[in-house]
Write a protein that holds these residues in place. Structure first.
Motif, PDB file in Angstrom:
ATOM      1  N   MET A 162      27.883  15.008 100.660  1.00 57.19           N
ATOM      2  CA  MET A 162      27.975  16.415 100.324  1.00 57.19           C
ATOM      3  C   MET A 162      28.782  16.539  99.031  1.00 57.19           C
ATOM      4  O   MET A 162      29.788  15.874  98.875  1.00 57.19           O
ATOM      5  N   ASN A 163      28.329  17.393  98.144  1.00 56.50           N
ATOM      6  CA  ASN A 163      29.072  17.528  96.894  1.00 56.50           C
ATOM      7  C   ASN A 163      29.921  18.802  96.860  1.00 56.50           C
ATOM      8  O   ASN A 163      29.733  19.715  97.659  1.00 56.50           O
ATOM      9  N   SER A 164      30.847  18.827  95.937  1.00 56.81           N
ATOM     10  CA  SER A 164      31.784  19.955  95.860  1.00 56.81           C
ATOM     11  C   SER A 164      31.107  21.238  95.393  1.00 56.81           C
ATOM     12  O   SER A 164      31.618  22.331  95.664  1.00 56.81           O
ATOM     13  N   GLU A 165      29.973  21.145  94.717  1.00 58.31           N
ATOM     14  CA  GLU A 165      29.276  22.354  94.279  1.00 58.31           C
ATOM     15  C   GLU A 165      28.866  23.207  95.481  1.00 58.31           C
ATOM     16  O   GLU A 165      28.908  24.429  95.433  1.00 58.31           O
ATOM     17  N   PHE A 166      28.481  22.555  96.570  1.00 59.95           N
ATOM     18  CA  PHE A 166      28.116  23.285  97.784  1.00 59.95           C
ATOM     19  C   PHE A 166      29.313  24.090  98.286  1.00 59.95           C
ATOM     20  O   PHE A 166      29.187  25.274  98.619  1.00 59.95           O
ATOM     21  N   THR A 167      30.473  23.473  98.338  1.00 60.04           N
ATOM     22  CA  THR A 167      31.682  24.153  98.807  1.00 60.04           C
ATOM     23  C   THR A 167      32.035  25.317  97.886  1.00 60.04           C
ATOM     24  O   THR A 167      32.373  26.412  98.356  1.00 60.04           O
ATOM     25  N   ILE A 168      31.950  25.108  96.591  1.00 60.70           N
ATOM     26  CA  ILE A 168      32.237  26.173  95.628  1.00 60.70           C
ATOM     27  C   ILE A 168      31.244  27.321  95.810  1.00 60.70           C
ATOM     28  O   ILE A 168      31.630  28.492  95.791  1.00 60.70           O
ATOM     29  N   ALA A 169      29.984  26.993  96.005  1.00 56.85           N
ATOM     30  CA  ALA A 169      28.949  28.015  96.177  1.00 56.85           C
ATOM     31  C   ALA A 169      29.197  28.853  97.427  1.00 56.85           C
ATOM     32  O   ALA A 169      29.149  30.090  97.380  1.00 56.85           O
ATOM     33  N   VAL A 170      29.452  28.202  98.546  1.00 54.28           N
ATOM     34  CA  VAL A 170      29.693  28.927  99.792  1.00 54.28           C
ATOM     35  C   VAL A 170      30.946  29.794  99.646  1.00 54.28           C
ATOM     36  O   VAL A 170      30.935  30.978 100.003  1.00 54.28           O
ATOM     37  N   HIS A 171      32.007  29.231  99.104  1.00 49.81           N
ATOM     38  CA  HIS A 171      33.252  29.977  98.915  1.00 49.81           C
ATOM     39  C   HIS A 171      32.993  31.203  98.038  1.00 49.81           C
ATOM     40  O   HIS A 171      33.416  32.323  98.362  1.00 49.81           O
ATOM     41  N   GLY A 172      32.294  30.998  96.928  1.00 53.99           N
ATOM     42  CA  GLY A 172      32.004  32.100  96.015  1.00 53.99           C
ATOM     43  C   GLY A 172      31.164  33.187  96.663  1.00 53.99           C
ATOM     44  O   GLY A 172      31.442  34.382  96.500  1.00 53.99           O
ATOM     45  N   LEU A 173      30.148  32.804  97.415  1.00 55.01           N
ATOM     46  CA  LEU A 173      29.293  33.790  98.076  1.00 55.01           C
ATOM     47  C   LEU A 173      30.054  34.568  99.147  1.00 55.01           C
ATOM     48  O   LEU A 173      29.884  35.783  99.281  1.00 55.01           O
ATOM     49  N   TYR A 226      22.578  24.934 100.547  1.00 61.04           N
ATOM     50  CA  TYR A 226      22.545  23.465 100.493  1.00 61.04           C
ATOM     51  C   TYR A 226      21.292  22.985  99.759  1.00 61.04           C
ATOM     52  O   TYR A 226      21.371  22.115  98.890  1.00 61.04           O
ATOM     53  N   ARG A 227      20.148  23.566 100.095  1.00 55.79           N
ATOM     54  CA  ARG A 227      18.909  23.156  99.421  1.00 55.79           C
ATOM     55  C   ARG A 227      18.958  23.466  97.928  1.00 55.79           C
ATOM     56  O   ARG A 227      18.446  22.712  97.109  1.00 55.79           O
ATOM     57  N   ALA A 228      19.584  24.583  97.561  1.00 57.72           N
ATOM     58  CA  ALA A 228      19.664  24.978  96.145  1.00 57.72           C
ATOM     59  C   ALA A 228      20.593  24.072  95.345  1.00 57.72           C
ATOM     60  O   ALA A 228      20.354  23.822  94.166  1.00 57.72           O
ATOM     61  N   LEU A 229      21.657  23.557  95.993  1.00 57.68           N
ATOM     62  CA  LEU A 229      22.694  22.853  95.243  1.00 57.68           C
ATOM     63  C   LEU A 229      22.924  21.398  95.616  1.00 57.68           C
ATOM     64  O   LEU A 229      23.405  20.630  94.790  1.00 57.68           O
ATOM     65  N   ALA A 230      22.658  21.023  96.847  1.00 59.50           N
ATOM     66  CA  ALA A 230      23.149  19.720  97.289  1.00 59.50           C
ATOM     67  C   ALA A 230      22.174  18.902  98.115  1.00 59.50           C
ATOM     68  O   ALA A 230      22.554  17.842  98.617  1.00 59.50           O
ATOM     69  N   ALA A 231      20.946  19.350  98.290  1.00 61.45           N
ATOM     70  CA  ALA A 231      20.004  18.607  99.132  1.00 61.45           C
ATOM     71  C   ALA A 231      19.893  17.163  98.654  1.00 61.45           C
ATOM     72  O   ALA A 231      19.789  16.890  97.455  1.00 61.45           O
TER      73      ALA A 231
END
Length: 141
Positions: free
Chosen positions: A1-12, A77-82
């Motif tokens: 899992m990459n950090s972009e996913f975490t940033i995306a979820v946090h931001g949303l 996840y599919r948009a950023l980290a799949a």
């Protein structure tokens, strides 16, 4: 899992929490505890996939356009980290004579592909709205 996913979820979730659904990259970065450049990269991807839109100028920033109850973590996840579960390096070499060494890469690829599918299936059951509810419940406890 990459950090972009975490940033995306946090931001949303942060945008869903805001009454106007808006925040600048600096505000999001401060809340996430990361650099605004990283936030802009992630938010750009979210914009491309229709989760957020941007408004330029004074008072501008990112605006949540998707309904939090409709955005699953799987879609983020599919948009950023799949596929990010698989490591960039795998042991073995298909040219080796050893049956283990020559087949490990393909077998491990199948394992990570299966794990990715199971993770996406689990993330499908969680929405941004549910994440916000969990956070609000924790804050009240």
């Amino acid at each position: 899992m990459n950090s972009e996913f975490t940033i995306a979820v946090h931001g949303l979730v942060l945008l869903a929490h805001r009454p106007d659904g808006m925040a600048s990259s600096e505000e999001i970065a401060s809340n996430v505890c990361t650099n605004p450049v990283r936030v802009r990269k992630v938010m750009s991807c979210l914009r491309k996939h229709g989760f957020v839109d941007t408004r330029e100028g004074s008072g501008g920033g990112y605006k949540l356009v998707a309904k939090p109850a409709d955005v699953t973590l799987a879609s983020v996840y599919r948009a950023l980290a799949a596929g990010s579960l698989a490591p960039s390096w795998c042991s073995g070499n298909p040219e080796m004579e050893c049956v283990v060494g020559s087949n490990m890469r393909d077998v491990m690829d199948a394992v990570f592909c299966g794990a990715d599918q199971v993770l996406a299936s689990y993330l499908e059951s969680i929405t941004i709205a549910q994440m916000l509810s969990r956070i609000e419940a924790r804050a009240k406890a």
